[in-house]
Motif scaffolding. Structure first.
Motif, PDB file in Angstrom:
ATOM      1  N   VAL A   1       0.814  -1.221   0.000  1.00 12.53           N
ATOM      2  CA  VAL A   1       0.000   0.000   0.000  1.00 12.53           C
ATOM      3  C   VAL A   1       0.846   1.270   0.000  1.00 12.53           C
ATOM      4  O   VAL A   1       0.386   2.324  -0.428  1.00 12.53           O
ATOM      5  N   ASP A   2       2.096   1.166   0.471  1.00 16.37           N
ATOM      6  CA  ASP A   2       2.945   2.357   0.505  1.00 16.37           C
ATOM      7  C   ASP A   2       3.297   2.842  -0.897  1.00 16.37           C
ATOM      8  O   ASP A   2       3.623   4.002  -1.090  1.00 16.37           O
ATOM      9  N   LEU A   3       3.250   1.921  -1.870  1.00 14.14           N
ATOM     10  CA  LEU A   3       3.601   2.303  -3.236  1.00 14.14           C
ATOM     11  C   LEU A   3       2.397   2.809  -4.035  1.00 14.14           C
ATOM     12  O   LEU A   3       2.544   3.255  -5.161  1.00 14.14           O
ATOM     13  N   VAL A   4       1.220   2.721  -3.437  1.00 14.78           N
ATOM     14  CA  VAL A   4       0.012   3.130  -4.169  1.00 14.78           C
ATOM     15  C   VAL A   4      -0.015   4.652  -4.332  1.00 14.78           C
ATOM     16  O   VAL A   4       0.386   5.402  -3.431  1.00 14.78           O
ATOM     17  N   CYS A   5      -0.471   5.091  -5.490  1.00 17.29           N
ATOM     18  CA  CYS A   5      -0.561   6.506  -5.850  1.00 17.29           C
ATOM     19  C   CYS A   5      -1.220   7.335  -4.735  1.00 17.29           C
ATOM     20  O   CYS A   5      -2.363   7.073  -4.359  1.00 17.29           O
ATOM     21  N   PRO A   6      -0.507   8.341  -4.198  1.00 17.81           N
ATOM     22  CA  PRO A   6      -1.064   9.142  -3.101  1.00 17.81           C
ATOM     23  C   PRO A   6      -2.290   9.961  -3.513  1.00 17.81           C
ATOM     24  O   PRO A   6      -3.147  10.243  -2.677  1.00 17.81           O
ATOM     25  N   CYS A   7      -2.371  10.318  -4.795  1.00 22.74           N
ATOM     26  CA  CYS A   7      -3.542  11.082  -5.268  1.00 22.74           C
ATOM     27  C   CYS A   7      -4.790  10.200  -5.184  1.00 22.74           C
ATOM     28  O   CYS A   7      -5.855  10.653  -4.763  1.00 22.74           O
ATOM     29  N   LEU A   8      -4.642   8.928  -5.564  1.00 23.92           N
ATOM     30  CA  LEU A   8      -5.739   7.967  -5.446  1.00 23.92           C
ATOM     31  C   LEU A   8      -6.115   7.768  -3.981  1.00 23.92           C
ATOM     32  O   LEU A   8      -7.300   7.787  -3.616  1.00 23.92           O
ATOM     33  N   LYS A   9      -5.098   7.597  -3.131  1.00 25.25           N
ATOM     34  CA  LYS A   9      -5.363   7.348  -1.716  1.00 25.25           C
ATOM     35  C   LYS A   9      -6.085   8.529  -1.063  1.00 25.25           C
ATOM     36  O   LYS A   9      -6.978   8.351  -0.240  1.00 25.25           O
ATOM     37  N   GLU A  10      -5.712   9.755  -1.465  1.00 27.17           N
ATOM     38  CA  GLU A  10      -6.379  10.927  -0.894  1.00 27.17           C
ATOM     39  C   GLU A  10      -7.831  11.008  -1.399  1.00 27.17           C
ATOM     40  O   GLU A  10      -8.727  11.395  -0.656  1.00 27.17           O
ATOM     41  N   GLY A  11      -8.051  10.623  -2.650  1.00 33.86           N
ATOM     42  CA  GLY A  11      -9.412  10.583  -3.181  1.00 33.86           C
ATOM     43  C   GLY A  11     -10.275   9.582  -2.433  1.00 33.86           C
ATOM     44  O   GLY A  11     -11.457   9.834  -2.155  1.00 33.86           O
ATOM     45  N   ILE A  12      -9.692   8.441  -2.079  1.00 31.88           N
ATOM     46  CA  ILE A  12     -10.417   7.430  -1.301  1.00 31.88           C
ATOM     47  C   ILE A  12     -10.646   7.937   0.123  1.00 31.88           C
ATOM     48  O   ILE A  12     -11.734   7.811   0.683  1.00 31.88           O
ATOM     49  N   ARG A  13      -9.614   8.559   0.675  1.00 32.50           N
ATOM     50  CA  ARG A  13      -9.709   9.046   2.056  1.00 32.50           C
ATOM     51  C   ARG A  13     -10.827  10.065   2.214  1.00 32.50           C
ATOM     52  O   ARG A  13     -11.564  10.069   3.190  1.00 32.50           O
ATOM     53  N   LYS A  14     -10.963  10.929   1.221  1.00 28.21           N
ATOM     54  CA  LYS A  14     -11.989  11.965   1.305  1.00 28.21           C
ATOM     55  C   LYS A  14     -13.365  11.478   0.847  1.00 28.21           C
ATOM     56  O   LYS A  14     -14.333  12.231   0.894  1.00 28.21           O
ATOM     57  N   GLY A  15     -13.442  10.242   0.371  1.00 26.16           N
ATOM     58  CA  GLY A  15     -14.733   9.704  -0.051  1.00 26.16           C
ATOM     59  C   GLY A  15     -15.112  10.067  -1.479  1.00 26.16           C
ATOM     60  O   GLY A  15     -16.214   9.770  -1.923  1.00 26.16           O
ATOM     61  N   HIS A  16     -14.193  10.723  -2.220  1.00 22.49           N
ATOM     62  CA  HIS A  16     -14.480  11.033  -3.626  1.00 22.49           C
ATOM     63  C   HIS A  16     -14.532   9.742  -4.442  1.00 22.49           C
ATOM     64  O   HIS A  16     -15.295   9.620  -5.390  1.00 22.49           O
ATOM     65  N   ILE A  17     -13.677   8.806  -4.083  1.00 27.87           N
ATOM     66  CA  ILE A  17     -13.667   7.498  -4.735  1.00 27.87           C
ATOM     67  C   ILE A  17     -14.064   6.485  -3.674  1.00 27.87           C
ATOM     68  O   ILE A  17     -13.407   6.394  -2.632  1.00 27.87           O
ATOM     69  N   GLN A  18     -15.160   5.791  -3.907  1.00 25.39           N
ATOM     70  CA  GLN A  18     -15.599   4.783  -2.950  1.00 25.39           C
ATOM     71  C   GLN A  18     -15.491   3.418  -3.595  1.00 25.39           C
ATOM     72  O   GLN A  18     -16.235   3.094  -4.518  1.00 25.39           O
ATOM     73  N   LEU A  19     -14.537   2.643  -3.094  1.00 25.79           N
ATOM     74  CA  LEU A  19     -14.339   1.298  -3.605  1.00 25.79           C
ATOM     75  C   LEU A  19     -15.608   0.496  -3.367  1.00 25.79           C
ATOM     76  O   LEU A  19     -16.027   0.321  -2.230  1.00 25.79           O
ATOM     77  N   SER A  20     -16.221   0.038  -4.433  1.00 27.47           N
ATOM     78  CA  SER A  20     -17.438  -0.733  -4.237  1.00 27.47           C
ATOM     79  C   SER A  20     -17.056  -2.185  -3.954  1.00 27.47           C
ATOM     80  O   SER A  20     -16.199  -2.746  -4.618  1.00 27.47           O
ATOM     81  N   PRO A  21     -17.658  -2.769  -2.908  1.00 26.64           N
ATOM     82  CA  PRO A  21     -17.319  -4.145  -2.537  1.00 26.64           C
ATOM     83  C   PRO A  21     -17.515  -5.108  -3.708  1.00 26.64           C
ATOM     84  O   PRO A  21     -16.818  -6.109  -3.813  1.00 26.64           O
ATOM     85  N   HIS A  22     -18.428  -4.798  -4.597  1.00 27.02           N
ATOM     86  CA  HIS A  22     -18.682  -5.673  -5.735  1.00 27.02           C
ATOM     87  C   HIS A  22     -17.560  -5.585  -6.763  1.00 27.02           C
ATOM     88  O   HIS A  22     -17.055  -6.585  -7.250  1.00 27.02           O
ATOM     89  N   ASP A  23     -17.149  -4.369  -7.092  1.00 27.88           N
ATOM     90  CA  ASP A  23     -16.141  -4.187  -8.132  1.00 27.88           C
ATOM     91  C   ASP A  23     -14.706  -4.186  -7.598  1.00 27.88           C
ATOM     92  O   ASP A  23     -13.774  -4.441  -8.352  1.00 27.88           O
ATOM     93  N   GLY A  24     -14.537  -3.881  -6.319  1.00 27.71           N
ATOM     94  CA  GLY A  24     -13.199  -3.862  -5.748  1.00 27.71           C
ATOM     95  C   GLY A  24     -12.280  -2.930  -6.522  1.00 27.71           C
ATOM     96  O   GLY A  24     -12.625  -1.778  -6.776  1.00 27.71           O
ATOM     97  N   LEU A  25     -11.115  -3.443  -6.932  1.00 29.12           N
ATOM     98  CA  LEU A  25     -10.139  -2.605  -7.635  1.00 29.12           C
ATOM     99  C   LEU A  25     -10.595  -2.260  -9.051  1.00 29.12           C
ATOM    100  O   LEU A  25      -9.974  -1.439  -9.722  1.00 29.12           O
ATOM    101  N   ASP A  26     -11.673  -2.883  -9.517  1.00 31.71           N
ATOM    102  CA  ASP A  26     -12.226  -2.529 -10.829  1.00 31.71           C
ATOM    103  C   ASP A  26     -13.216  -1.360 -10.736  1.00 31.71           C
ATOM    104  O   ASP A  26     -13.830  -0.982 -11.731  1.00 31.71           O
ATOM    105  N   THR A  27     -13.369  -0.812  -9.546  1.00 33.62           N
ATOM    106  CA  THR A  27     -14.210   0.381  -9.394  1.00 33.62           C
ATOM    107  C   THR A  27     -13.696   1.486 -10.307  1.00 33.62           C
ATOM    108  O   THR A  27     -12.495   1.741 -10.381  1.00 33.62           O
ATOM    109  N   VAL A  28     -14.603   2.125 -11.022  1.00 37.53           N
ATOM    110  CA  VAL A  28     -14.210   3.169 -11.982  1.00 37.53           C
ATOM    111  C   VAL A  28     -13.846   4.460 -11.241  1.00 37.53           C
ATOM    112  O   VAL A  28     -14.581   4.919 -10.372  1.00 37.53           O
ATOM    113  N   VAL A  29     -12.692   5.009 -11.594  1.00 36.27           N
ATOM    114  CA  VAL A  29     -12.227   6.262 -11.005  1.00 36.27           C
ATOM    115  C   VAL A  29     -12.713   7.442 -11.839  1.00 36.27           C
ATOM    116  O   VAL A  29     -13.134   8.464 -11.308  1.00 36.27           O
ATOM    117  N   VAL A  30     -12.649   7.292 -13.157  1.00 34.68           N
ATOM    118  CA  VAL A  30     -13.112   8.373 -14.027  1.00 34.68           C
ATOM    119  C   VAL A  30     -13.430   7.831 -15.421  1.00 34.68           C
ATOM    120  O   VAL A  30     -12.799   6.880 -15.896  1.00 34.68           O
TER     121      VAL A  30
END
Ligand SMILES: [Zn+2]
Ligand SMILES: [Zn+2]
Ligand SMILES: [Zn+2]
Ligand SMILES: [Zn+2]
Ligand SMILES: [Zn+2]
Ligand SMILES: [Zn+2]
Length: 217
Positions: free
Chosen positions: A80-109
């Motif tokens: 997880v330390d190597l994961v893009c910090p911009c993505l992580k901040e988007g997840i942290r703020k709730g802009h990107i919500q990983l859907s349990p169904h799609d997991g990492l296939d959740t669409v970002v944009v």
């Protein structure tokens, strides 16, 4: 929702509070947001944050960094330390919500190719390791997983501004996500900008220049 995942989201960690760095209020950022809905785009589809398809609810509280890391690990990310910090901040703020169904296939944009206006869909998995700076834009971002299926030998793209909730694709030229800012950091839009730890602003640091705000010419 998977019980392990809802447990991660429930956990409170009052020790981890972040003072917002306030850079999202930059007038220049606001201008860029408006430009995103320009005529070349399909109804500004690129500016819509992904809703949580599974629950239909939006999280009100920001996550902590640890919660984001725990979530990513639950979805199978090893380092997880190597994961893009911009993505992580988007997840942290709730802009990107990983859907349990799609997991990492959740669409970002969903955005349009900058060369042909073909639709490009970028998932969390696609941008997981895109780093925090787009310096390889001149060589066409060879390692990018975000590509146009319509353009022959197309350049790879970065997804920028996931941290602000207004994600869009970019050649990488304006991708610079400052990790010295609050929490996982924020996009500053120019790789020549450095973070001043004294005044918490960004300044052009080329040629070893000092902060223009702390040391006016
Ligand atoms: Zn294209
Ligand atoms: Zn993978
Ligand atoms: Zn900032
Ligand atoms: Zn910064
Ligand atoms: Zn960012
Ligand atoms: Zn300064």
């Amino acid at each position: 929702m998977d019980e392990a995942i809802s447990n991660i989201l429930k956990k409170l960690d009052p020790e981890e509070q972040y003072k917002p760095c306030g850079h999202e209020e930059d007038p220049s950022k606001k201008k860029r947001k408006v430009e995103g809905g320009g005529s070349a785009k399909k109804s500004g589809a690129g500016s819509v944050p992904t809703p949580n398809a599974a629950t239909g609810t939006r999280r009100k509280r920001n996550l902590t960094r640890k919660q984001v890391h725990d979530l990513l690990e639950k979805y199978g990310v090893c380092d997880v330390d190597l994961v893009c910090p911009c993505l992580k901040e988007g997840i942290r703020k709730g802009h990107i919500q990983l859907s349990p169904h799609d997991g990492l296939d959740t669409v970002v944009v969903t955005d349009t190719c900058l060369m042909c206006e073909n639709e490009i869909i970028a998932t969390v998995h696609n941008v997981l390791y895109q780093g925090d700076i787009g310096l390889d834009y001149e060589s066409g971002v060879p390692d990018s997983k975000v590509r146009c299926s319509n353009c022959d030998n197309s350049c790879g793209y970065y997804v920028v501004d996931m941290c602000t909730g207004y994600p869009k694709i970019d050649t990488g030229k304006s991708y610079s996500h400052c990790t010295f800012c609050s929490a996982f950091g924020c996009c500053v839009g120019d790789f020549r900008l450095a973070h001043c730890s004294t005044c918490n602003r960004h300044y052009f640091a080329e040629g070893g220049a000092v902060c223009s705000n702390c040391y006016p010419a």
